[in-house]
Structure formats: structure tokens, C-alpha cells
Design an enzyme around this catalytic site. Structure first.
Site, short mmCIF file in Angstrom:
data_model
loop_
_atom_site.label_atom_id
_atom_site.label_comp_id
_atom_site.label_asym_id
_atom_site.label_seq_id
_atom_site.Cartn_x
_atom_site.Cartn_y
_atom_site.Cartn_z
N ASP A 132 0.85 -1.18 0.00
CA ASP A 132 0.00 0.00 0.00
C ASP A 132 0.89 1.24 0.00
OD1 ASP A 132 -2.86 1.19 0.65
OD2 ASP A 132 -1.44 2.20 1.97
N ASN A 138 -2.90 13.44 -4.21
CA ASN A 138 -4.06 13.95 -4.93
C ASN A 138 -4.52 15.30 -4.38
OD1 ASN A 138 -4.27 11.80 -6.72
ND2 ASN A 138 -5.60 10.61 -5.39
N ASP A 183 -2.13 9.81 -10.65
CA ASP A 183 -2.02 8.76 -11.67
C ASP A 183 -0.58 8.58 -12.12
OD1 ASP A 183 -4.73 8.34 -11.53
OD2 ASP A 183 -5.22 9.38 -13.39
N GLU A 202 -4.39 2.56 -4.67
CA GLU A 202 -2.95 2.49 -4.38
C GLU A 202 -2.53 1.15 -3.80
OE1 GLU A 202 -4.75 4.69 -0.77
OE2 GLU A 202 -5.20 4.37 -2.87
#
Length: 309
Positions: A175, A183, A192, A218
Site C-alpha cells: 500500500d 491527490n 495517476d 494504491e
């Protein structure tokens, strides 16, 4: 293009079309289901080719239910001869068990627990089309890694192999730490791009035979066959360090990203039951990942080796 005269003296343009020569259609076996979904095996006419789990087979299938030398196929100009080679679980064509039969274009062959193959005649254009379809079905569109569906198929196949051969298997859950901050600070485009860059870094840290997949957002996973506790932990730490040391940036701004990794090692399986066994392994890897995240991230957590009943 050449001009021609119509009645009444009017001129019009016409084209002379030359038919494009068709390329030769060759026999193939296309894998429709199982861990090798989408693979295509070219067959040579006039040569008998053996299908099975053994490394010496012409067509090797990663399916614990397939015998070492399961069946053979002998293509000719009018189809192909399929023979069962005394397999334990049998060979089926369009749902009917066979020992020796003729295969025609489009017929399906079922072997082992999960593997279904289609016998087909294809030219170069059709082969490229099938290859692109397979890639789309197996790959995550953003990162190019394997997707969740393929990860599930491969995990089932590898766990069945643990039960049959007694060789250890390592599953990693990964993770990206605090990914939401990327973001929030830079926008979804930056997020992205970060996922694509991290995927590239992780690909360089795993072995060629390992299965690296994106499970969603993710979250990533790795399947490492014939890897015991020490090797699984070392692989996890190698991936973690590779991401930590990478210089990831977006539009000139550095993105300091790290990953946490959970390690689950399967040492033995007495009886493989797809739903129960798969779930036990995934839950162990998930719990190990929670331990890594709880320690602050950028770390590795490991579950106790699993010896499943």
C-alpha cells in the site's frame, strides 16, 4: 486511379482494387481460462506436441490438475488429432471425455482443474487481435501491471501447486503510504503519474517470474513462488527500499512516496479448497500489512508461516 468516360461524354474517376493476399492460417491453441488466460501456442503441422505440467512438454500448463504428460495434439491439413496420454483427470472436448479424437476449428479442450483451450486456425491479423484482447483482459489500464482478476487466477493456481509439490509460496500486499496527500496537493493527474512511476520501480525490484498486480487505487500485490519466509521478507524489503530511494517527481516537484508491505508465507497445504484456502492467505497478508501501517508506514510486517489443513 484512372479516368473513364461515361455515356454522353462525361468523365468519372474509378479505382482498380487489387485484392490483398491473405496470410496463411496456422493452427493454435488459445487459453480461454486458467492461470495462463490469453496465451496462444502455435502448433506445427505434422509434429505431435505434448501438453502437460512437465518442463519437457511442448506446451506447459500451470495447473495442478493437469498431469505431467497429459495429452498430445497432432495438427494436419484437415484438423488435428488429440490423444489423452493416460491423464489422471481426463481430457474433454466440448464437455465430452475423450481418449482419441479429431479436433476441428473452434472446438474447446478442457484439461485439469481450470484450463480450457480452444483449437483455432488464425492468420497474423487474427493473432494480433487475440493478443490485444488478452492484454486488455489481464492488465490494469493505468499501470500496465496485471489486474485483480488475473491475480486471483494465478493465486489459485499457485496455491494448488503448493498442495501438490510442497514448495513454499509468498504473497505480498503493498500500500502506498499517505497517497491521498498527493491527490490533495497536486491533483488526480499527479496521483495517476505517481502510481505509474511506482509501478515501474516495483517491476524493477521483483523477479521476472513473480506476479505483480494492481488490486485497486494504491493497493498492489505480489505472488512469489518457491519463496520461503526469509526470501519473502527480503523481497518485501527490496521493494520498499526501491520505492523509498526512487526520485519521483511531477512537473518539477518531488513526490516523496513510500510503501508499506505485508508478507504472508504458505509453507504447506494439506488439502486445497479454493475459497477457503485463498481467503486464509489473503487475510494473513492483509493483517501483516495492517501491522506495517500501524508502525508508521514505510515498513514491512510479516505473518507467521501458514501451514494450512
Amino acid at each position: 486511379m484512372s479516368p473513364t468516360a461515361e455515356p454522353g461524354g462525361e468523365r468519372t474517376d474509378s479505382w482498380s482494387l487489387t485484392p490483398r493476399p491473405q496470410s496463411e492460417r496456422r493452427p493454435y491453441l488459445l487459453v480461454l481460462s486458467g492461470a495462463q488466460f490469453g496465451e496462444m501456442f502455435a502448433l506445427d503441422r505434422g509434429i505431435e506436441q505434448v501438453l502437460g505440467r512437465d518442463s519437457g512438454c511442448h506446451i506447459r500448463l500451470r495447473d495442478a490438475g493437469v498431469s505431467r504428460r497429459h495429452a498430445s495434439v497432432f495438427p494436419s491439413s484437415d484438423g488435428a488429432r488429440l490423444r489423452d496420454l493416460g491423464s489422471q483427470n481426463g481430457t474433454y472436448v466440448d464437455g465430452i471425455r475423450v481418449t482419441d479424437c479429431r479436433l476441428q476449428d473452434g472446438q474447446r479442450v478442457h484439461l485439469g482443474m481450470h484450463s480450457t483451450l480452444k483449437y483455432c486456425l488464425c492468420d497474423e491479423v487474427e493473432i494480433e487481435y487475440q493478443r490485444r484482447l488478452a492484454e486488455g483482459a489481464l492488465q490494469d489500464p493505468l499501470t500496465g501491471l496485471y489486474n485483480r482478476r488475473h491475480f486471483g487466477h494465478r493465486l489459485s493456481a499457485e496455491l494448488a501447486a503448493v498442495q501438490r509439490h510442497g514448495r513454499p509460496l509468498t504473497v505480498l500486499f503493498l500500500d502506498v503510504d499517505h497517497f491521498g496527500r498527493v491527490n490533495d496537493a497536486h491533483g488526480q493527474v499527479a496521483g495517476d503519474e505517481a502510481l505509474k512511476m511506482i509501478s515501474h520501480v516495483m517491476q524493477g525490484a521483483v523477479r521476472r517470474e513473480d506476479v505483480l498486480a494492481r488490486l485497486g487505487s494504491e493497493d498492489f500485490a505480489v505472488i512469489a513462488r518457491e519463496t520461503a519466509s526469509a526470501g519473502g521478507r527480503a523481497l518485501a524489503d527490496r521493494i520498499r527500499k526501491a520505492v523509498e530511494r526512487s526520485r519521483l517527481s511531477f512537473r518539477g516537484q518531488e513526490l516523496a512516496l513510500t510503501v508499506s508491505v505485508g508478507v504472508a508465507v504458505v509453507s504447506s497445504i494439506a488439502t486445497y479448497e479454493p475459497a477457503r484456502t485463498d481467503r486464509a492467505v489473503l487475510e494473513a497478508a492483509e493483517e501483516a500489512l495492517r501491522q506495517a501501517k500501524a508502525s508508521g508506514g514505510n515498513s514491512v510486517g510479516a505473518a507467521s508461516p501458514l501451514s494450512l489443513p
